[in-house]
Design a protein around this motif. Structure first.
Motif, short mmCIF file in Angstrom:
data_model
loop_
_atom_site.label_atom_id
_atom_site.label_comp_id
_atom_site.label_asym_id
_atom_site.label_seq_id
_atom_site.Cartn_x
_atom_site.Cartn_y
_atom_site.Cartn_z
N MET A 1 -17.28 -12.77 9.80
CA MET A 1 -16.05 -12.06 9.45
C MET A 1 -16.11 -11.61 8.00
O MET A 1 -16.51 -12.37 7.13
N LYS A 2 -15.69 -10.37 7.73
CA LYS A 2 -15.71 -9.81 6.40
C LYS A 2 -14.29 -9.65 5.88
O LYS A 2 -13.33 -9.61 6.65
N GLU A 3 -14.17 -9.54 4.55
CA GLU A 3 -12.86 -9.31 3.94
C GLU A 3 -12.20 -8.06 4.52
O GLU A 3 -10.99 -8.00 4.70
N SER A 4 -13.02 -7.06 4.85
CA SER A 4 -12.47 -5.81 5.37
C SER A 4 -11.87 -5.97 6.76
O SER A 4 -11.13 -5.10 7.21
N ASP A 5 -12.17 -7.10 7.43
CA ASP A 5 -11.62 -7.34 8.76
C ASP A 5 -10.22 -7.93 8.71
O ASP A 5 -9.58 -8.13 9.75
N VAL A 6 -9.74 -8.25 7.51
CA VAL A 6 -8.47 -8.95 7.35
C VAL A 6 -7.45 -8.00 6.72
O VAL A 6 -7.72 -7.37 5.70
N LYS A 7 -6.29 -7.92 7.32
CA LYS A 7 -5.21 -7.14 6.73
C LYS A 7 -4.44 -8.04 5.77
O LYS A 7 -4.16 -9.19 6.06
N THR A 8 -4.11 -7.52 4.60
CA THR A 8 -3.36 -8.29 3.62
C THR A 8 -2.07 -7.56 3.28
O THR A 8 -2.02 -6.32 3.26
N LEU A 9 -1.04 -8.35 3.01
CA LEU A 9 0.26 -7.80 2.64
C LEU A 9 0.77 -8.59 1.45
O LEU A 9 0.99 -9.80 1.54
N SER A 10 0.95 -7.94 0.32
CA SER A 10 1.41 -8.61 -0.89
C SER A 10 2.89 -8.94 -0.78
O SER A 10 3.66 -8.24 -0.12
N SER A 11 3.28 -9.98 -1.49
CA SER A 11 4.69 -10.34 -1.54
C SER A 11 5.47 -9.41 -2.47
O SER A 11 6.69 -9.43 -2.48
N GLY A 12 4.76 -8.60 -3.25
CA GLY A 12 5.44 -7.58 -4.05
C GLY A 12 5.70 -8.03 -5.48
O GLY A 12 5.94 -9.20 -5.76
N GLN A 13 5.67 -7.08 -6.40
CA GLN A 13 5.85 -7.38 -7.81
C GLN A 13 7.30 -7.67 -8.17
O GLN A 13 7.59 -8.14 -9.27
N ASP A 14 8.25 -7.39 -7.29
CA ASP A 14 9.66 -7.63 -7.59
C ASP A 14 10.11 -9.02 -7.13
O ASP A 14 11.29 -9.33 -7.14
N LEU A 15 9.18 -9.87 -6.77
CA LEU A 15 9.50 -11.20 -6.30
C LEU A 15 10.17 -12.02 -7.40
O LEU A 15 9.77 -11.97 -8.57
N ARG A 16 11.20 -12.78 -7.04
CA ARG A 16 11.83 -13.76 -7.91
C ARG A 16 11.83 -15.10 -7.19
O ARG A 16 11.98 -15.16 -5.97
N TRP A 17 11.70 -16.17 -7.96
CA TRP A 17 11.83 -17.50 -7.37
C TRP A 17 13.30 -17.89 -7.27
O TRP A 17 14.16 -17.18 -7.83
N PRO A 18 13.63 -18.95 -6.57
CA PRO A 18 15.05 -19.35 -6.44
C PRO A 18 15.74 -19.44 -7.80
O PRO A 18 15.14 -19.84 -8.80
N GLY A 19 17.02 -19.05 -7.81
CA GLY A 19 17.77 -19.04 -9.05
C GLY A 19 17.36 -17.92 -9.98
O GLY A 19 17.62 -17.99 -11.19
N ASP A 20 16.72 -16.89 -9.43
CA ASP A 20 16.25 -15.74 -10.20
C ASP A 20 15.24 -16.15 -11.27
O ASP A 20 15.10 -15.50 -12.31
N ARG A 21 14.52 -17.24 -11.02
CA ARG A 21 13.52 -17.71 -11.97
C ARG A 21 12.26 -16.87 -11.87
O ARG A 21 11.95 -16.28 -10.84
N ARG A 22 11.49 -16.90 -12.95
CA ARG A 22 10.25 -16.14 -13.02
C ARG A 22 9.00 -17.03 -12.94
O ARG A 22 7.94 -16.57 -12.55
N ILE A 23 9.11 -18.29 -13.35
CA ILE A 23 7.93 -19.15 -13.46
C ILE A 23 8.08 -20.35 -12.52
O ILE A 23 9.06 -21.11 -12.62
N ALA A 24 7.13 -20.50 -11.61
CA ALA A 24 7.05 -21.69 -10.76
C ALA A 24 5.93 -22.57 -11.30
O ALA A 24 4.88 -22.08 -11.72
N VAL A 25 6.15 -23.88 -11.28
CA VAL A 25 5.15 -24.84 -11.75
C VAL A 25 4.85 -25.81 -10.61
O VAL A 25 5.77 -26.39 -10.02
#
Length: 306
Positions: A1-25
């Motif tokens: 299996m090659k990388e080209s055989d896999v479809k990928t879907l990004s979560s998007g650059q506008d993602l926020r964590w709970p509480g409108d946070r930006r940094i998850a640890v």
């Protein structure tokens, strides 16, 4: 299996964590064992034994992980009310089932981490890889009563074929990705899985063993990173702290994890989380029940341990 055989879907650059946070640890604790006759690839001695000789020093060094280091590190995080992501070898689940079950009951995330730390996927055949994943999963489930939702391979090293195996065996997410900042979904013909990339800056083993830096520098690096990230245009990111029980699980260094945990707990702008919580927050179109039933139907074969 090659990388080209896999479809990928990004979560998007506008993602926020709970509480409108930006940094998850995420605090990742490596709860590791090696197969009989194998040892940790790193140790405190500078003169490494050659010619394939078994090194009792490295063996003793690695055994500290499960018996002393991990209990100390888990205790530190519990004092701060922070969940640990326990990257757990299948052999650990077999050898220390009561200990692992207690950690699961205490709310820590039990993550599949290979059958043994020396069983790296590039060295295994496809059949051996399948059996190692199935056996590890079964041992963790037997110890905790619950199948792990996520997987991080030894050395954070797997290819797309192994990731397909993980998806087909019911895993919701894996962390074997260094190619992004945000999670993305990998879709195969018959299964899908969320890749949640790892950040690599805060890992006690290379920090101490490769670069010879101090525990104090570990803390300062993390503090500087937080300040630096906040000085830049806003981004949503995941910061990983890695601690190995046989390295920073020792008294002379564990205080660094305590300091970082205290710093994080005092900062309400940080989401102190696990990858399983991240995956749940993102959601999945897969039916978990169907994933597990499919995984159980796929299991079987001989125990791959040497």
């Amino acid at each position: 299996m090659k990388e080209s055989d896999v479809k990928t879907l990004s979560s998007g650059q506008d993602l926020r964590w709970p509480g409108d946070r930006r940094i998850a640890v995420v605090f990742n604790l490596a709860f590791e064992m090696w197969t009989p006759g194998a040892t940790s690839g790193v140790g405190p001695m500078g003169n490494v034994l050659t010619d394939g000789l078994f090194d009792p020093n490295a063996d003793s060094y690695g055994r500290y992980n499960a018996t002393h280091g991990i209990p100390r590190l888990v205790s530190i995080l519990e004092r701060h009310g922070i969940p640990a992501s326990l990257m757990t070898s299948g052999l650990v689940a077999e050898r220390f089932p009561a200990q692992l079950a207690a950690y699961a009951r205490q709310g820590h995330d039990i993550v599949g981490h290979g059958l043994a730390q020396d069983m790296l996927f590039p060295t295994l055949s496809p059949e051996e890889a399948h059996r190692a994943i199935a056996r590890s999963t079964a041992l963790i489930e037997a110890a905790t009563g619950t199948r792990p939702a996520g997987w991080i391979s030894p050395r954070v090293t797997s290819d797309v074929a192994v990731q397909h195996l993980l998806a087909s065996q019911g895993y919701t997410w894996h962390g074997d990705a260094l190619d992004g900042d945000l999670p993305y979904r990998q879709t195969f013909d018959d299964a899908e899985i969320i890749a949640i990339p790892m950040s690599v800056e805060f890992n006690d083993l290379p920090h101490a063993m490769r670069f010879g830096r101090t525990p104090g520098q570990f803390v300062e690096m993390f503090r500087d990173a937080l300040n630096g990230i906040r000085s830049q245009p806003a981004e949503t990111v995941i910061l990983d702290i890695f601690a190995h029980g046989h390295c920073y699980g020792r008294p002379a260094a564990a205080w660094a994890i305590d300091d970082i945990a205290r710093l994080c707990r005092a900062d309400d702008a940080l989401w102190l989380t696990t990858r399983s919580e991240i995956a749940a927050y993102l959601g999945s179109d897969c039916d978990p029940g169907a994933r597990v039933e499919h995984a159980r139907a796929q299991e079987g074969g001989d125990d791959p341990r040497p």
